[in-house]
Design an enzyme around this catalytic site. Structure first.
Site, PDB file in Angstrom:
ATOM      1  N   ARG A 214      -2.878   8.639 -10.401  1.00 31.73           N
ATOM      2  CA  ARG A 214      -4.145   8.307 -11.176  1.00 31.73           C
ATOM      3  C   ARG A 214      -5.571   8.954 -10.634  1.00 31.73           C
ATOM      4  O   ARG A 214      -6.356   8.578 -10.885  1.00 31.73           O
ATOM      5  CB  ARG A 214      -4.352   6.730 -11.287  1.00 31.73           C
ATOM      6  CG  ARG A 214      -3.620   6.844 -12.655  1.00 31.73           C
ATOM      7  CD  ARG A 214      -2.926   5.233 -13.422  1.00 31.73           C
ATOM      8  NE  ARG A 214      -2.262   3.737 -12.282  1.00 31.73           N
ATOM      9  CZ  ARG A 214      -2.295   3.026 -12.797  1.00 31.73           C
ATOM     10  NH1 ARG A 214      -3.063   2.152 -13.768  1.00 31.73           N
ATOM     11  NH2 ARG A 214      -1.778   2.440 -11.090  1.00 31.73           N
TER      12      ARG A 214
ATOM     13  N   LYS B  71      -4.330   6.057  -2.388  1.00 28.69           N
ATOM     14  CA  LYS B  71      -4.648   5.310  -2.224  1.00 28.69           C
ATOM     15  C   LYS B  71      -6.035   4.792  -1.726  1.00 28.69           C
ATOM     16  O   LYS B  71      -7.288   5.141  -1.476  1.00 28.69           O
ATOM     17  CB  LYS B  71      -4.327   4.423  -3.505  1.00 28.69           C
ATOM     18  CG  LYS B  71      -5.970   4.263  -4.656  1.00 28.69           C
ATOM     19  CD  LYS B  71      -5.294   3.094  -5.753  1.00 28.69           C
ATOM     20  CE  LYS B  71      -4.019   2.362  -5.848  1.00 28.69           C
ATOM     21  NZ  LYS B  71      -3.705   2.332  -7.214  1.00 28.69           N
TER      22      LYS B  71
ATOM     23  N   ALA C  16       0.587  -1.489  -0.121  1.00 26.99           N
ATOM     24  CA  ALA C  16      -0.244  -0.307   0.058  1.00 26.99           C
ATOM     25  C   ALA C  16       0.970   1.073   0.091  1.00 26.99           C
ATOM     26  O   ALA C  16       0.111   2.285   0.379  1.00 26.99           O
ATOM     27  CB  ALA C  16      -1.043  -0.185   1.233  1.00 26.99           C
TER      28      ALA C  16
ATOM     29  N   THR D 271       6.244  -3.132  -6.720  1.00 25.03           N
ATOM     30  CA  THR D 271       5.591  -4.034  -5.885  1.00 25.03           C
ATOM     31  C   THR D 271       6.705  -5.302  -5.765  1.00 25.03           C
ATOM     32  O   THR D 271       6.860  -5.484  -4.435  1.00 25.03           O
ATOM     33  CB  THR D 271       4.673  -5.454  -6.356  1.00 25.03           C
ATOM     34  OG1 THR D 271       4.686  -5.207  -7.971  1.00 25.03           O
ATOM     35  CG2 THR D 271       3.059  -3.621  -6.806  1.00 25.03           C
TER      36      THR D 271
ATOM     37  N   GLY E  79      -2.637  -3.429  -1.359  1.00 29.83           N
ATOM     38  CA  GLY E  79      -4.107  -2.470  -0.779  1.00 29.83           C
ATOM     39  C   GLY E  79      -5.378  -2.463  -1.783  1.00 29.83           C
ATOM     40  O   GLY E  79      -5.637  -1.592  -0.983  1.00 29.83           O
TER      41      GLY E  79
HETATM   42  C1  UD1 Z   1      -0.528  -4.432 -10.795  1.00 31.89           C
HETATM   43  C2  UD1 Z   1       0.376  -5.904 -11.154  1.00 31.89           C
HETATM   44  C3  UD1 Z   1      -1.041  -5.985 -12.083  1.00 31.89           C
HETATM   45  C4  UD1 Z   1      -1.872  -6.794 -11.821  1.00 31.89           C
HETATM   46  C5  UD1 Z   1      -2.769  -5.689 -10.596  1.00 31.89           C
HETATM   47  C6  UD1 Z   1      -4.106  -6.037 -10.325  1.00 31.89           C
HETATM   48  C7  UD1 Z   1       2.953  -5.565 -10.439  1.00 31.89           C
HETATM   49  C8  UD1 Z   1       3.629  -5.488 -11.279  1.00 31.89           C
HETATM   50  N1  UD1 Z   1       1.518  -5.095 -11.309  1.00 31.89           N
HETATM   51  O1  UD1 Z   1      -0.557  -3.214 -11.084  1.00 31.89           O
HETATM   52  O2  UD1 Z   1      -0.234  -7.768 -13.411  1.00 31.89           O
HETATM   53  O3  UD1 Z   1      -2.728  -6.873 -13.133  1.00 31.89           O
HETATM   54  O4  UD1 Z   1      -2.306  -4.890  -9.390  1.00 31.89           O
HETATM   55  O5  UD1 Z   1      -4.084  -4.785  -9.763  1.00 31.89           O
HETATM   56  O6  UD1 Z   1       2.675  -5.569  -9.656  1.00 31.89           O
HETATM   57  N2  UD1 Z   1       2.310  -0.641  -4.579  1.00 31.89           N
HETATM   58  C9  UD1 Z   1       3.397  -0.516  -3.553  1.00 31.89           C
HETATM   59  N3  UD1 Z   1       5.247  -0.288  -3.536  1.00 31.89           N
HETATM   60  C10 UD1 Z   1       5.585   0.187  -5.669  1.00 31.89           C
HETATM   61  C11 UD1 Z   1       4.573   0.264  -6.130  1.00 31.89           C
HETATM   62  C12 UD1 Z   1       2.992  -0.393  -5.886  1.00 31.89           C
HETATM   63  O7  UD1 Z   1       3.553  -0.226  -2.224  1.00 31.89           O
HETATM   64  O8  UD1 Z   1       6.847   0.597  -5.444  1.00 31.89           O
HETATM   65  C13 UD1 Z   1       1.688  -0.722  -4.212  1.00 31.89           C
HETATM   66  C14 UD1 Z   1       0.281  -0.228  -4.459  1.00 31.89           C
HETATM   67  O9  UD1 Z   1       0.169   0.840  -3.431  1.00 31.89           O
HETATM   68  C15 UD1 Z   1      -0.895  -0.798  -4.967  1.00 31.89           C
HETATM   69  C16 UD1 Z   1      -0.296  -1.929  -4.911  1.00 31.89           C
HETATM   70  O10 UD1 Z   1       1.155  -1.685  -5.180  1.00 31.89           O
HETATM   71  O11 UD1 Z   1      -1.974  -0.644  -3.688  1.00 31.89           O
HETATM   72  C17 UD1 Z   1      -0.718  -2.299  -6.939  1.00 31.89           C
HETATM   73  O12 UD1 Z   1       0.557  -1.312  -7.564  1.00 31.89           O
HETATM   74  P1  UD1 Z   1      -0.611  -0.940  -8.616  1.00 31.89           P
HETATM   75  O13 UD1 Z   1       1.028   0.750  -8.710  1.00 31.89           O
HETATM   76  O14 UD1 Z   1      -1.772   0.164  -8.378  1.00 31.89           O
HETATM   77  O15 UD1 Z   1      -0.253  -1.656  -9.891  1.00 31.89           O
HETATM   78  P2  UD1 Z   1      -0.361  -1.965 -10.508  1.00 31.89           P
HETATM   79  O16 UD1 Z   1      -0.817  -1.542 -12.174  1.00 31.89           O
HETATM   80  O17 UD1 Z   1      -2.845  -1.345 -10.946  1.00 31.89           O
HETATM   81 CA    CA Z   2      -3.877  -0.788  -8.939  1.00 30.68          CA
END
Ligand code: UD1
Ligand code: CA
Length: 447
Positions: free
Chosen positions: A19, A26, A13, A81, A104
């Site tokens: 976005r 978020k 999270a 992630t 999250g």
């Molecule tokens: C991610 C997945 C995608 C999946 C989708 C489902 C990856 C690379 N992609 O994409 O395969 O289909 O979710 O909804 O994992 N976050 C962190 N630290 C970071 C980046 C993100 O904690 O450095 C957390 C964000 O707060 C969020 C979650 O990870 O809660 C997902 O991140 P987000 O950037 O929304 O990934 P998606 O592009 O949606």
């Molecule tokens: Ca997402």
């Protein structure tokens, strides 16, 4: 639900959620008044995990308090992630068992689905990872699951890195993984950021594990709505709709009658007992509790109110904070109540305002009567004892007390306490001038 293996849940999270076009993290955006992260935590707690760890960004203090008493770790640089998981693993060094990773921003995943994903990894000893997928018509934005003809997962391809052919795949990654804690650090050390975003993707782990001879099993969610992610404000309102559906279904299954479910808005903490009937277009704000067999007529608005059993409310009634309505009460149309107790069997049937009032049992508060509770500076209390009759269009100027069984004649403005069983009339003597209206008309018509 029993988990024989130790279980740690890691919630990612830390993302800023650019976005969403918002200053808030978020996962702090609310569904039915409760932050997304708390919807997820409420479900996660039901798994009884040994650890619950949330990865947050720097300065996200509100998020840390929303998660408390569960632990948080801070990801300073939000570079994917995969890196977020690496940071969580730093706090799980001595942990052995299953690690359930959840996003999250995917807060409505059900307890059963999470358990299914854990079971999918445990079923076979050579499975190091299980990933939760879903089939959707529009896979845009999600990582695609590239599954070989023998059913094994070869890789997960993010939208930005997918070829045109891969973009056609409509089985996608929901973001939920179950991982074998003993091997995760080994896989993470092979993670690279050679991709379109320059980020470390958790979604590269199945391919890395496969190179080491470790299998990934895929569990498919039967209900894509529960695993839809939230990236934009439109997604937020879609999740809100689904959260409403969950609440409505729970109430209907518990014996509440909702005539037109899609027109009734609930808060996350709404409580309603069996046998209550809700007509269309009713809004429940925070902190509302409704007793059994209440009849809520159409177009009512409630916030911070308690409603006793067998009471009838509305149509078009508004109960504000601190309304405590007793049993068998009748609240009719265009009645507003604030911070007041209404005793059993009392009737406020039409066009009235009751604020800062303690009303006893079997009081009749007639059409157009109001408590005058505010002098422009302070609020004052009105007390109306059992069985009193407050006539139509009465102003009770607070602070004031109406005794038991007292009768306040229509149109009176009452500024002093009235003893029990008394009649109080405050009204100037009416004057009737015979023929006046006919003369007036005649004078107008002739001019
Ligand atoms: C991610 C997945 C995608 C999946 C989708 C489902 C990856 C690379 N992609 O994409 O395969 O289909 O979710 O909804 O994992 N976050 C962190 N630290 C970071 C980046 C993100 O904690 O450095 C957390 C964000 O707060 C969020 C979650 O990870 O809660 C997902 O991140 P987000 O950037 O929304 O990934 P998606 O592009 O949606
Ligand atoms: Ca997402």
């Amino acid at each position: 639900m029993s988990n024989k293996n130790p279980l740690a849940v890691v919630i990612l999270a830390a993302g800023k959620g650019t976005r969403m076009k918002s200053d808030k993290p978020k996962v702090m955006h609310e569904l039915l008044g409760l932050p997304m992260i708390n919807w997820l935590l409420n479900s996660v707690e039901q798994l009884n995990p040994d650890r619950i760890l949330t990865v947050i960004g720097q300065g996200m203090d509100d998020l840390a308090s929303a998660v408390s008493p569960h632990e948080t770790v801070t990801q300073v640089k939000q570079d994917g992630t995969g890196s977020a998981l690496k940071i969580a693993m730093g706090a799980l060094q001595d942990f052995n068992g299953d690690i359930l990773v959840l996003l999250g921003d995917t807060p409505l995943i059900s307890v059963e689905t999470m358990q299914g994903l854990i079971d999918a990894r445990r079923q076979r000893p050579d499975t190091g990872i299980s990933v939760l997928g879903m089939c959707i018509d529009n896979p845009y934005g999600y990582g695609r699951l590239l599954i070989d003809s023998d059913g094994t997962l070869r890789d997960i391809r993010e939208e930005k890195d997918a070829s045109d052919e891969e973009k056609q795949v409509n089985i996608v990654n929901t973001g939920a993984f179950c991982l074998d804690a003993a091997q995760v650090n080994d896989w993470l050390s092979d993670l690279v950021n050679i991709n379109a975003s320059g980020e470390y993707y958790i979604t590269d782990l199945p391919e890395i594990a496969a190179r080491k001879g470790v299998k990934t099993s895929v569990a498919i969610s039967a209900n894509p709505k529960e695993v839809q992610g939230c990236n934009t404000r439109i997604n937020l309102s879609e999740l809100e709709q689904y959260a409403q559906e969950i609440m409505r279904e729970e109430f209907i299954n518990a014996g509440v009658v909702i005539q037109d479910p899609s027109s009734v808005y609930f808060y996350h903490d709404t409580k309603i007992k069996t046998g209550t009937l809700i007509e269309p277009n009713v809004y429940f704000g925070g902190g509302v509790e409704v007793g059994a067999n209440v009849h809520i007529k159409a177009f009512c608005h409630f916030e911070g109110a308690k409603i006793g059993a067998n009471t009838v409310i509305g149509p078009f009634a508004r109960l504000r904070n601190g309304s405590d309505i007793g049993q068998e009460v009748r609240i009719g149309n265009f009645v507003e109540i604030k911070k007041s107790e209404i005793g059993r069997g009392s009737k406020i049937s039409h066009l009235a305002y009751v604020g800062d009032c303690i009303m006893g049992k079997d009081v009749n508060f007639s059409c157009g009567a109001i408590t005058v509770n505010y002098d422009g500076f302070d609020k004052h209390q009105t007390i109306i004892k059992d069985g009193a009759m407050v006539g139509s269009n009465v102003n009770l100027v607070a602070p004031v007390e109406i005794g038991e069984g007292a009768f306040i004649a229509a149109g009176s403005t009452i500024t002093t306490d009235i003893p029990s069983d008394a009649l109080s009339v405050e009204r100037s003597k009416a004057k009737t001038i015979k023929g006046w209206a006919a003369n007036f008309r005649k004078s107008k018509q002739s001019s």
